[in-house]
Design an enzyme around this catalytic site. Structure first.
Site, PDB file in Angstrom:
ATOM      1  N   ARG A  50      -2.062 -26.585 -10.618  1.00  0.00           N
ATOM      2  CA  ARG A  50      -2.766 -26.535  -9.338  1.00  0.00           C
ATOM      3  C   ARG A  50      -1.873 -27.015  -8.192  1.00  0.00           C
ATOM      4  O   ARG A  50      -1.842 -26.417  -7.113  1.00  0.00           O
ATOM      5  CB  ARG A  50      -4.034 -27.391  -9.413  1.00  0.00           C
ATOM      6  CG  ARG A  50      -4.859 -27.416  -8.137  1.00  0.00           C
ATOM      7  CD  ARG A  50      -6.113 -28.258  -8.317  1.00  0.00           C
ATOM      8  NE  ARG A  50      -7.073 -27.593  -9.186  1.00  0.00           N
ATOM      9  CZ  ARG A  50      -8.009 -26.754  -8.765  1.00  0.00           C
ATOM     10  NH1 ARG A  50      -8.108 -26.465  -7.482  1.00  0.00           N
ATOM     11  NH2 ARG A  50      -8.848 -26.204  -9.607  1.00  0.00           N
ATOM     12  N   ASP A  94     -15.175 -23.060  -1.737  1.00  0.00           N
ATOM     13  CA  ASP A  94     -16.270 -23.816  -2.343  1.00  0.00           C
ATOM     14  C   ASP A  94     -17.365 -24.187  -1.358  1.00  0.00           C
ATOM     15  O   ASP A  94     -18.489 -24.484  -1.774  1.00  0.00           O
ATOM     16  CB  ASP A  94     -15.732 -25.089  -2.996  1.00  0.00           C
ATOM     17  CG  ASP A  94     -15.122 -24.832  -4.364  1.00  0.00           C
ATOM     18  OD1 ASP A  94     -15.206 -23.690  -4.847  1.00  0.00           O
ATOM     19  OD2 ASP A  94     -14.563 -25.780  -4.951  1.00  0.00           O
ATOM     20  N   TYR A 114      -3.430 -24.321 -22.794  1.00  0.00           N
ATOM     21  CA  TYR A 114      -2.427 -23.304 -22.490  1.00  0.00           C
ATOM     22  C   TYR A 114      -1.197 -23.990 -21.896  1.00  0.00           C
ATOM     23  O   TYR A 114      -1.238 -25.155 -21.493  1.00  0.00           O
ATOM     24  CB  TYR A 114      -2.958 -22.229 -21.534  1.00  0.00           C
ATOM     25  CG  TYR A 114      -3.629 -22.716 -20.268  1.00  0.00           C
ATOM     26  CD1 TYR A 114      -2.880 -23.074 -19.141  1.00  0.00           C
ATOM     27  CD2 TYR A 114      -5.014 -22.802 -20.187  1.00  0.00           C
ATOM     28  CE1 TYR A 114      -3.493 -23.498 -17.982  1.00  0.00           C
ATOM     29  CE2 TYR A 114      -5.641 -23.227 -19.026  1.00  0.00           C
ATOM     30  CZ  TYR A 114      -4.872 -23.580 -17.929  1.00  0.00           C
ATOM     31  OH  TYR A 114      -5.485 -24.010 -16.769  1.00  0.00           O
TER      32      TYR A 114
END
Length: 423
Positions: A110, A295, A218
């Site tokens: 991120r 968001d 992952y």
């Protein structure tokens, strides 16, 4: 970073991935953009993000895909397993997926994606300002105004509220609150040199789905890190206890899971956890010259891995319509906002509601779990009918407008269905 003396055309409140993505997209349309972030510096917390082809196609349009690929990992497969017995249920061949949609499936840290967008904004001349907490939004005769906690106000012809789950601007449109799912997430990363990382295939995105819990792992940063996420339903939350999602609940929630999942639990960060909320969809995101983005408009649960992607899509679509209504040095902001509001809310409503339904499917127990497993095992790896609506370019424009990307051959899908899996 501090503001300059030139008045902006657009104010963006919120310097996360959505805010920076919108800022860069708008700067490419030759409008002056100022981003105001409440934190003392621009940055992101968390770990991995998954970027499906509906996002990497936008990064490619921005000229940022090569940099993103260098920072992330392009996995070969997405695999779903049963968390109790560890058996494979279904998979997607991500190399073939790239051929179908024309763009790769990428996983990235991120903070790396945020930093990529921040650098792009700096190159594009976006004005970046920190330590600015918005407390009020108002429309004006010539645009919109934002008041900040320190008492000063700023004005522009358009204001974008990318101010997150607890958006102040959202109150202009609806009086609602975030909806708790009673689920909580724990995260953690492990160096690839750690024995834990040697036990998993970093070329795959794997989700173990189990009774009222799931576990994802992952690779990140070119395979240098293993990213892990554990999500579970909190009995304390269901009972109305304030302090919920605690580490003791984490261990209890995964007590029935297989060894691969159990072995990952000690490597999670146990001093911080993320309670999972969304909001009920709303049909419009625009109030006068103020628009919600990311968001603030459509916070989803994480089951489709589309939260950051939707925010990036929002900024791309809005900027494209600003460009279409930019003539002789002047923008018809009302027309651009109307076009944005015509296309994005319905698609994102579907993502939010499908995320809820997919989460329920992941977390089944007993006979429903067994039935789910039978259905998933019967799914053809190369059947994309359930992700075409999500990964294709169809979410970006109204039906009566020409495509902004080259069309792809999509299977016939009922647009009313809510059945798009992703991890």
């Amino acid at each position: 970073m501090s503001s300059n003396d030139s008045p902006p055309d657009v104010l963006i409140v919120g310097g996360g991935i959505g805010g920076l993505g919108a800022a860069y997209a708008l700067a490419r349309q030759v409008v002056r953009v100022r981003v105001l972030e409440q934190a003392p510096e621009f940055g992101e917390v968390g770990a991995g993000l998954q970027l499906a082809p509906n996002c990497t196609r936008i990064l490619d349009d921005y000229g940022l895909l090569d940099e993103a690929m260098a920072l992330g990992v392009a996995p070969e497969a997405m695999v779903m397993r049963d968390a109790v017995d560890g058996t494979e249920l279904t998979r997607l061949d991500l190399r073939d997926l790239e051929k179908r949609y024309g763009y790769p499936y990428l996983v990235i840290h991120r903070s790396d994606l945020h930093g990529l967008l921040l650098r792009a904004c700096l190159r594009a001349g976006v004005d970046l300002v920190t330590s600015q907490r918005a407390v009020r939004y108002d429309n004006t005769p010539t645009g919109a105004r934002v008041e900040f906690a320190d008492g000063h106000t700023e004005q522009a012809e358009m204001v974008i509220a990318a101010d997150g789950l607890h958006s102040t601007a959202r109150t202009l449109l609806v009086d609602d609150e975030p909806v708790s799912s009673a689920y909580v997430a724990y995260r953690g990363t492990v160096p690839a040199t750690d024995p834990r990382a040697a036990d998993v295939d970093l070329r795959e995105v794997v989700v173990h789905v189990g009774p009222r819990c799931h576990f994802v792992h992952y690779g990140l940063r070119g395979g240098e890190l293993l990213n892990q996420v554990a999500v579970f339903e909190s009995p304390k939350a269901l009972a109305g206890v304030t302090d919920w999602g605690t580490p003791d609940e984490l261990d209890a929630a995964f007590s029935r899971t297989c060894s691969v999942v159990q072995d990952g639990l000690p490597h999670l960060w146990r001093d911080k956890w993320w309670r999972m909320y969304d909001r009920d969809p709303i049909p419009t995101w625009v109030s006068g010259n103020i628009a919600l983005l990311g968001d603030s408009a459509h916070p989803p649960l994480q089951y489709l891995a589309q939260g950051a992607i939707m925010a990036i899509e929002d900024g791309w679509v809005l900027a494209e319509h600003v460009g279409r209504h930019h003539h002789a040095g002047s923008v018809d902001w009302a027309a651009a906002l109307a076009a944005y509001d015509a296309v994005r809310p319905e698609h994102c409503r579907r993502v939010v509601t499908t995320s809820r339904a997919w989460g329920e499917l992941w977390h089944l127990d007993g006979t429903p779990r067994a039935q789910r497993n039978v259905l998933l095992r019967a799914h053809d790896t190369y059947d994309y009918s359930f992700v075409d609506w999500l990964y294709g370019p169809t979410a970006l424009l109204p039906a009566d407008e020409p495509p902004m990307f080259e069309p792809i051959a999509l299977a016939s899908v009922d647009p009313g269905t809510a059945d798009a899996p992703s991890t």
